[in-house]
Scaffold this motif. Structure first.
Motif, short mmCIF file in Angstrom:
data_model
loop_
_atom_site.label_atom_id
_atom_site.label_comp_id
_atom_site.label_asym_id
_atom_site.label_seq_id
_atom_site.Cartn_x
_atom_site.Cartn_y
_atom_site.Cartn_z
N THR A 42 0.87 -1.18 0.00
CA THR A 42 0.00 0.00 0.00
C THR A 42 0.90 1.22 0.00
O THR A 42 2.10 1.13 0.31
CB THR A 42 -0.90 0.02 1.25
N PRO A 43 0.39 2.39 -0.32
CA PRO A 43 1.23 3.61 -0.26
C PRO A 43 1.86 3.80 1.12
O PRO A 43 3.03 4.19 1.22
CB PRO A 43 0.25 4.73 -0.60
N LYS A 44 1.11 3.51 2.17
CA LYS A 44 1.65 3.66 3.53
C LYS A 44 2.79 2.67 3.76
O LYS A 44 3.82 3.02 4.31
CB LYS A 44 0.54 3.43 4.55
N GLU A 45 2.60 1.41 3.34
CA GLU A 45 3.65 0.40 3.50
C GLU A 45 4.89 0.77 2.70
O GLU A 45 6.02 0.59 3.17
CB GLU A 45 3.14 -0.96 3.07
N ALA A 46 4.69 1.29 1.47
CA ALA A 46 5.83 1.69 0.64
C ALA A 46 6.62 2.81 1.31
O ALA A 46 7.86 2.80 1.31
CB ALA A 46 5.34 2.12 -0.74
N ALA A 47 5.92 3.77 1.92
CA ALA A 47 6.60 4.86 2.62
C ALA A 47 7.35 4.34 3.83
O ALA A 47 8.49 4.75 4.09
CB ALA A 47 5.58 5.92 3.04
N GLU A 48 6.74 3.42 4.58
CA GLU A 48 7.41 2.85 5.75
C GLU A 48 8.63 2.04 5.35
O GLU A 48 9.66 2.09 6.01
CB GLU A 48 6.43 1.97 6.54
N LEU A 49 8.53 1.31 4.25
CA LEU A 49 9.67 0.53 3.76
C LEU A 49 10.80 1.45 3.34
O LEU A 49 11.97 1.21 3.68
CB LEU A 49 9.24 -0.36 2.59
N ALA A 50 10.49 2.51 2.61
CA ALA A 50 11.52 3.46 2.18
C ALA A 50 12.20 4.10 3.39
O ALA A 50 13.43 4.24 3.41
CB ALA A 50 10.91 4.54 1.29
N GLU A 51 11.41 4.45 4.40
CA GLU A 51 11.97 5.04 5.62
C GLU A 51 12.90 4.04 6.31
O GLU A 51 14.00 4.39 6.75
CB GLU A 51 10.85 5.45 6.56
N ALA A 52 12.49 2.79 6.39
CA ALA A 52 13.31 1.76 7.04
C ALA A 52 14.61 1.53 6.26
O ALA A 52 15.67 1.38 6.86
CB ALA A 52 12.53 0.46 7.16
N GLU A 53 14.51 1.50 4.94
CA GLU A 53 15.71 1.26 4.13
C GLU A 53 16.72 2.39 4.26
O GLU A 53 17.92 2.17 4.14
CB GLU A 53 15.31 1.09 2.66
N ASN A 54 16.25 3.61 4.55
CA ASN A 54 17.14 4.76 4.67
C ASN A 54 17.50 5.08 6.12
O ASN A 54 18.16 6.06 6.38
CB ASN A 54 16.48 5.99 4.02
N SER A 55 17.10 4.21 7.05
CA SER A 55 17.29 4.51 8.47
C SER A 55 18.60 3.97 9.04
O SER A 55 18.91 4.21 10.19
CB SER A 55 16.14 3.91 9.28
N GLY A 56 19.35 3.22 8.24
CA GLY A 56 20.55 2.60 8.76
C GLY A 56 20.28 1.21 9.30
O GLY A 56 21.16 0.59 9.91
N TYR A 57 19.10 0.70 9.08
CA TYR A 57 18.73 -0.64 9.49
C TYR A 57 19.67 -1.66 8.86
O TYR A 57 20.01 -1.55 7.70
CB TYR A 57 17.28 -0.91 9.07
N VAL A 58 20.06 -2.64 9.64
CA VAL A 58 20.92 -3.71 9.15
C VAL A 58 20.16 -5.02 9.28
O VAL A 58 19.67 -5.36 10.36
CB VAL A 58 22.24 -3.79 9.96
N ASP A 59 20.06 -5.75 8.19
CA ASP A 59 19.37 -7.03 8.20
C ASP A 59 20.14 -8.01 9.07
O ASP A 59 21.37 -8.07 9.05
CB ASP A 59 19.26 -7.58 6.78
N GLU A 60 19.43 -8.78 9.84
CA GLU A 60 20.04 -9.76 10.75
C GLU A 60 20.99 -10.71 10.01
O GLU A 60 22.03 -11.09 10.53
CB GLU A 60 18.94 -10.56 11.44
N GLU A 61 20.64 -11.06 8.79
CA GLU A 61 21.48 -11.98 8.01
C GLU A 61 22.83 -11.36 7.62
O GLU A 61 23.77 -12.08 7.31
CB GLU A 61 20.74 -12.43 6.76
N ASP A 62 22.92 -10.03 7.65
CA ASP A 62 24.16 -9.35 7.28
C ASP A 62 25.11 -9.16 8.45
O ASP A 62 26.21 -8.65 8.29
CB ASP A 62 23.84 -7.98 6.67
#
Length: 72
Positions: A42-62
Protein backbone atom coordinates in the motif's frame (compact mmCIF):
# COMPACT_ATOMS: atom_id res chain seq x y z
CA UNK A 1 -6.79 4.16 9.21
CA UNK A 2 -8.40 6.09 6.38
CA UNK A 3 -11.87 7.58 6.61
CA UNK A 4 -13.13 5.10 4.04
CA UNK A 5 -11.82 2.12 5.99
CA UNK A 6 -13.43 3.45 9.17
CA UNK A 7 -16.72 3.90 7.35
CA UNK A 8 -16.55 0.35 5.98
CA UNK A 9 -15.81 -1.03 9.44
CA UNK A 10 -18.75 0.88 10.94
CA UNK A 11 -21.07 -0.39 8.20
CA UNK A 12 -19.92 -3.98 8.67
CA UNK A 13 -20.43 -3.67 12.40
CA UNK A 14 -24.14 -2.97 11.78
CA UNK A 15 -24.60 -6.31 10.02
CA UNK A 16 -25.60 -9.55 11.74
CA UNK A 17 -22.72 -11.96 12.33
CA UNK A 18 -23.68 -14.22 9.42
CA UNK A 19 -23.54 -11.31 6.95
CA UNK A 20 -20.29 -10.07 8.53
CA UNK A 21 -18.75 -13.48 7.82
CA UNK A 22 -20.01 -13.32 4.23
CA UNK A 23 -18.53 -9.83 3.80
CA UNK A 24 -15.22 -11.06 5.23
CA UNK A 25 -15.06 -13.93 2.75
CA UNK A 26 -15.88 -11.56 -0.11
CA UNK A 27 -13.16 -9.18 1.00
CA UNK A 28 -10.65 -12.03 1.17
CA UNK A 29 -11.51 -12.97 -2.42
CA UNK A 30 -11.10 -9.37 -3.57
CA UNK A 31 -7.72 -9.07 -1.85
CA UNK A 32 -6.50 -12.38 -3.28
CA UNK A 33 -7.59 -11.36 -6.77
CA UNK A 34 -5.75 -8.05 -6.41
CA UNK A 35 -2.58 -9.51 -4.86
CA UNK A 36 -2.60 -13.29 -4.84
CA UNK A 37 0.86 -13.65 -3.28
CA UNK A 38 0.60 -10.69 -0.87
CA UNK A 39 3.58 -8.85 -2.36
CA UNK A 40 2.01 -5.50 -3.30
CA UNK A 41 2.54 -2.62 -0.94
CA UNK A 42 0.00 0.00 0.00
CA UNK A 43 1.23 3.61 -0.26
CA UNK A 44 1.65 3.66 3.53
CA UNK A 45 3.65 0.40 3.50
CA UNK A 46 5.83 1.69 0.64
CA UNK A 47 6.60 4.86 2.62
CA UNK A 48 7.41 2.85 5.75
CA UNK A 49 9.67 0.53 3.76
CA UNK A 50 11.52 3.46 2.18
CA UNK A 51 11.97 5.04 5.62
CA UNK A 52 13.31 1.76 7.04
CA UNK A 53 15.71 1.26 4.13
CA UNK A 54 17.14 4.76 4.67
CA UNK A 55 17.29 4.51 8.47
CA UNK A 56 20.55 2.60 8.76
CA UNK A 57 18.73 -0.64 9.49
CA UNK A 58 20.92 -3.71 9.15
CA UNK A 59 19.37 -7.03 8.20
CA UNK A 60 20.04 -9.76 10.75
CA UNK A 61 21.48 -11.98 8.01
CA UNK A 62 24.16 -9.35 7.28
CA UNK A 63 25.53 -9.39 10.83
CA UNK A 64 28.54 -11.54 11.66
CA UNK A 65 27.30 -12.74 15.05
CA UNK A 66 30.58 -14.49 15.82
CA UNK A 67 32.58 -11.26 15.44
CA UNK A 68 30.43 -8.53 16.97
CA UNK A 69 33.48 -6.57 18.12
CA UNK A 70 34.05 -5.35 14.55
CA UNK A 71 30.83 -3.30 14.82
CA UNK A 72 32.02 -1.27 17.82
Amino acid sequence: MSTQVQEIAEMLDMLPEKEQNLALELLKRIILAWDSDYTKLTPKEAAELAEAENSGYVDEEDIDWDNLEKYL
